[in-house]
Design a protein around this motif. Structure first.
Motif, mmCIF file in Angstrom:
data_model
loop_
_atom_site.group_PDB
_atom_site.id
_atom_site.type_symbol
_atom_site.label_atom_id
_atom_site.label_comp_id
_atom_site.label_asym_id
_atom_site.label_seq_id
_atom_site.Cartn_x
_atom_site.Cartn_y
_atom_site.Cartn_z
ATOM 1 N N THR A 1 0.781 -1.255 0.050
ATOM 2 C CA THR A 1 -0.003 0.168 -0.069
ATOM 3 C C THR A 1 0.882 1.306 -0.062
ATOM 4 O O THR A 1 2.115 0.961 0.241
ATOM 5 N N PRO A 2 0.306 2.564 -0.184
ATOM 6 C CA PRO A 2 1.375 3.727 -0.180
ATOM 7 C C PRO A 2 1.640 3.751 1.131
ATOM 8 O O PRO A 2 2.928 4.265 1.186
ATOM 9 N N LEU A 3 0.998 3.473 2.270
ATOM 10 C CA LEU A 3 1.520 3.418 3.741
ATOM 11 C C LEU A 3 2.846 2.501 3.858
ATOM 12 O O LEU A 3 3.916 3.024 4.234
ATOM 13 N N ASP A 4 2.777 1.397 3.227
ATOM 14 C CA ASP A 4 4.266 0.353 3.219
ATOM 15 C C ASP A 4 5.181 1.083 2.498
ATOM 16 O O ASP A 4 6.230 1.081 3.023
ATOM 17 N N VAL A 5 4.847 1.677 1.160
ATOM 18 C CA VAL A 5 5.921 2.307 0.582
ATOM 19 C C VAL A 5 6.680 3.568 1.528
ATOM 20 O O VAL A 5 7.734 3.560 1.385
ATOM 21 N N ALA A 6 5.723 4.393 1.959
ATOM 22 C CA ALA A 6 6.476 5.565 2.849
ATOM 23 C C ALA A 6 7.231 4.996 4.065
ATOM 24 O O ALA A 6 8.161 5.604 4.076
ATOM 25 N N ARG A 7 6.756 3.842 4.596
ATOM 26 C CA ARG A 7 7.281 3.424 5.762
ATOM 27 C C ARG A 7 8.842 2.826 5.331
ATOM 28 O O ARG A 7 9.848 2.971 5.950
ATOM 29 N N GLU A 8 8.915 2.144 3.890
ATOM 30 C CA GLU A 8 10.004 1.599 3.580
ATOM 31 C C GLU A 8 11.210 2.715 3.265
ATOM 32 O O GLU A 8 12.157 2.484 3.418
ATOM 33 N N LYS A 9 10.493 3.736 2.774
ATOM 34 C CA LYS A 9 11.451 5.001 2.168
ATOM 35 C C LYS A 9 11.701 5.624 3.420
ATOM 36 O O LYS A 9 12.564 6.771 3.182
ATOM 37 N N GLY A 10 11.153 5.521 4.395
ATOM 38 C CA GLY A 10 11.322 6.205 5.743
ATOM 39 C C GLY A 10 10.824 7.843 5.608
ATOM 40 O O GLY A 10 11.492 8.811 6.181
ATOM 41 N N HIS A 11 10.012 7.933 4.856
ATOM 42 C CA HIS A 11 9.339 9.370 4.432
ATOM 43 C C HIS A 11 8.293 9.441 5.858
ATOM 44 O O HIS A 11 7.062 9.201 5.617
ATOM 45 N N GLN A 12 8.652 9.947 6.945
ATOM 46 C CA GLN A 12 7.888 9.931 8.041
ATOM 47 C C GLN A 12 6.420 10.944 7.960
ATOM 48 O O GLN A 12 5.462 10.753 8.670
ATOM 49 N N GLU A 13 6.816 12.159 7.204
ATOM 50 C CA GLU A 13 5.586 13.100 7.191
ATOM 51 C C GLU A 13 4.638 12.613 6.140
ATOM 52 O O GLU A 13 3.292 12.522 6.739
ATOM 53 N N VAL A 14 4.975 11.799 5.317
ATOM 54 C CA VAL A 14 3.992 11.165 4.355
ATOM 55 C C VAL A 14 3.284 9.852 5.217
ATOM 56 O O VAL A 14 2.017 9.710 5.179
ATOM 57 N N VAL A 15 4.095 9.288 6.142
ATOM 58 C CA VAL A 15 3.418 8.153 6.879
ATOM 59 C C VAL A 15 2.484 8.790 7.878
ATOM 60 O O VAL A 15 1.280 8.275 7.820
ATOM 61 N N ASP A 16 2.771 9.920 8.445
ATOM 62 C CA ASP A 16 1.803 10.372 9.411
ATOM 63 C C ASP A 16 0.436 10.606 8.610
ATOM 64 O O ASP A 16 -0.448 10.611 9.364
ATOM 65 N N ILE A 17 0.673 11.248 7.572
ATOM 66 C CA ILE A 17 -0.724 11.669 6.730
ATOM 67 C C ILE A 17 -1.600 10.404 6.540
ATOM 68 O O ILE A 17 -2.539 10.441 6.666
ATOM 69 N N LEU A 18 -0.748 9.458 5.881
ATOM 70 C CA LEU A 18 -1.508 8.320 5.628
ATOM 71 C C LEU A 18 -1.936 7.343 6.784
ATOM 72 O O LEU A 18 -3.186 6.928 6.624
ATOM 73 N N GLU A 19 -1.394 7.368 7.929
ATOM 74 C CA GLU A 19 -1.782 6.847 8.997
ATOM 75 C C GLU A 19 -2.962 7.670 9.905
ATOM 76 O O GLU A 19 -3.863 7.155 10.132
#
Length: 419
Positions: A254-272
């Motif tokens: 999922t997009p959240l999986d991808v953001a976590r793999e890349k370490g993009h925390q701001e994106v992770v926060d938005i998706l979470e």
């Protein structure tokens, strides 16, 4: 895959005709592999940039100890820097580049940054820092890429750097030629993908209504692309416009999986946050939902069935949540899931007359049909909800012949039955 044979120590030279062969001691066996051949980092200035490495044990019965060293310890962190990989198993490492104000002095391939992965069946051999005592070494170069450096190289007219980055990261091609159909065997992204990758949130908002479901050849949506590039504003825009946060690419990510793999925390926060909105609506947690809505991001997220937070609140009969989401105007009461169910359909399916009446007070289309042709009244009659059926008739819903084999079940996990 980076696998390196240790260089054997010099031995005695033995003459053989006119040639000279070198006799050496047996080399230490390579028990560990690194699946990546370089440390690939998507560079952005003043940002923490990450890359993942996977170690794979080749030993059938013993754990393989490893230690990772870098030529630039002031710039890079490795987590964990040492450990052990169990027999025939894998382990992941994360390489973190500390925030740097300027682009690397040489890119895509760095001239001065290197990594050394030492491995052995003995921890003591690792600490000797010598490959002559049974330890083996894998050397990795650093490759700096990503949208920022691609644009920088293109703006500087550095064609060699552009070619190298695109050879390693062909998915970045649309950043340079968003209208190209096919180039060098790389399939074209939809324009929305290209806008998401370069972080153009204005263009994302313009294109998104007609292209949210578009996928590239790897099954990635524009939200996957924005998440991978670490473009927080584009991610937020896509989520707000109803992009499916649960969409899976060809690898099931999922997009959240991808953001976590890349370490993009701001994106992770938005998706979470989008997931938290859905969970709060499903549970009827009004206080949590109000807190999340104050942040404005994640309100219009959808799950894999196309269900919004308002759909979930409707089928669960959470009237306070319905009033908050629809009454405030932040969500459209006529939004549809993938099967065409509107919140009113799901309120009927959930069997809560109070929720149905609340939605009717907001003026929805009482004759709206699902993809299978079901109106709210047909659903109420088929499911035996007489009070809800009478309420719908009182608000103008008219009887209509139900299609043969009418399916009233929604795509929600809470669906009830088919008639």
């Amino acid at each position: 895959m980076a696998t390196v044979k240790p260089t054997p120590p010099p031995g005695d030279a033995v003459a053989s005709g006119s040639k000279t062969a070198t006799v050496s001691k047996p080399a230490a066996e390579q028990h560990l592999e690194v699946t990546e051949d370089e440390v690939v980092i998507d560079f952005k200035p003043n940002s923490k940039c990450c890359a993942d490495l996977r170690l794979r044990s080749r030993h059938p019965s013993l754990p393989v100890a490893f230690k990772v060293q870098t030529s630039s310890p002031l710039k890079f962190l490795v987590s964990p820097p040492r450990g052990a990989v169990q027999p025939l198993s894998s382990a992941s490492l994360r390489v973190v580049l500390r925030p740097q104000p300027h682009a690397p002095p040489s890119f895509p391939r760095s001239r001065g940054d290197r990594f050394l992965v030492l491995s052995s069946l003995s921890v003591a051999q690792l600490d000797s820092n010598s490959t002559t005592n049974g330890a083996t070494a894998i050397r990795l170069r650093v490759f700096f890429g990503g949208p920022y450096l691609l644009r920088l190289a293109a703006d500087a007219g550095d064609a060699a750097a552009v070619r190298l980055i695109l050879r390693r990261q062909p998915h970045l091609l649309p950043l340079l030629h968003p209208e190209a159909a096919v180039s060098d065997g790389v399939e074209q992204w939809a324009p929305l993908h290209a806008a998401a990758a370069r972080g153009d949130s204005g263009e994302v908002r313009r294109l998104a209504p007609d292209a949210l479901g578009a996928r590239d050849r790897d099954g990635r949506t524009a939200l996957h692309v924005a998440a991978e590039a670490g473009e927080a504003e584009a991610t937020a825009a896509l989520v707000e416009m109803g992009a499916d946060t649960a969409a899976a690419d060809a690898w099931g990510r999922t997009p959240l999986d991808v953001a976590r793999e890349k370490g993009h925390q701001e994106v992770v926060d938005i998706l979470e946050r989008s997931e938290l909105v859905m969970t709060a609506a499903r549970r009827g947690d009004l206080q949590k939902l109000e807190t999340l809505l104050n942040k404005r991001i994640g309100v219009r997220g959808r799950d894999q069935y196309g269900l919004t937070a308002l759909h979930l609140a409707a089928i669960k009969g959470h009237c306070d949540v319905i009033a908050l989401l629809a009454g405030s105007g932040c969500m459209d009461i006529e939004c549809e899931d993938v099967e065409g169910h509107r919140p009113l359909h799901l309120a009927v399916e959930g069997g809560c007359a109070e929720a149905v009446e609340l939605l009717l007070d907001m003026g929805p289309d009482v004759h709206a049909t699902t993809r299978r042709g079901a109106t709210p009244l047909q659903m109420a009659v088929t499911m035996g909800y007489d009070a809800i059926a009478q309420l719908l008739r009182a608000r103008g819903a008219e009887e209509a012949a139900a299609p043969e084999a009418l399916c009233i079940a929604s795509s929600s996990p809470s669906s009830i039955s088919c008639a």
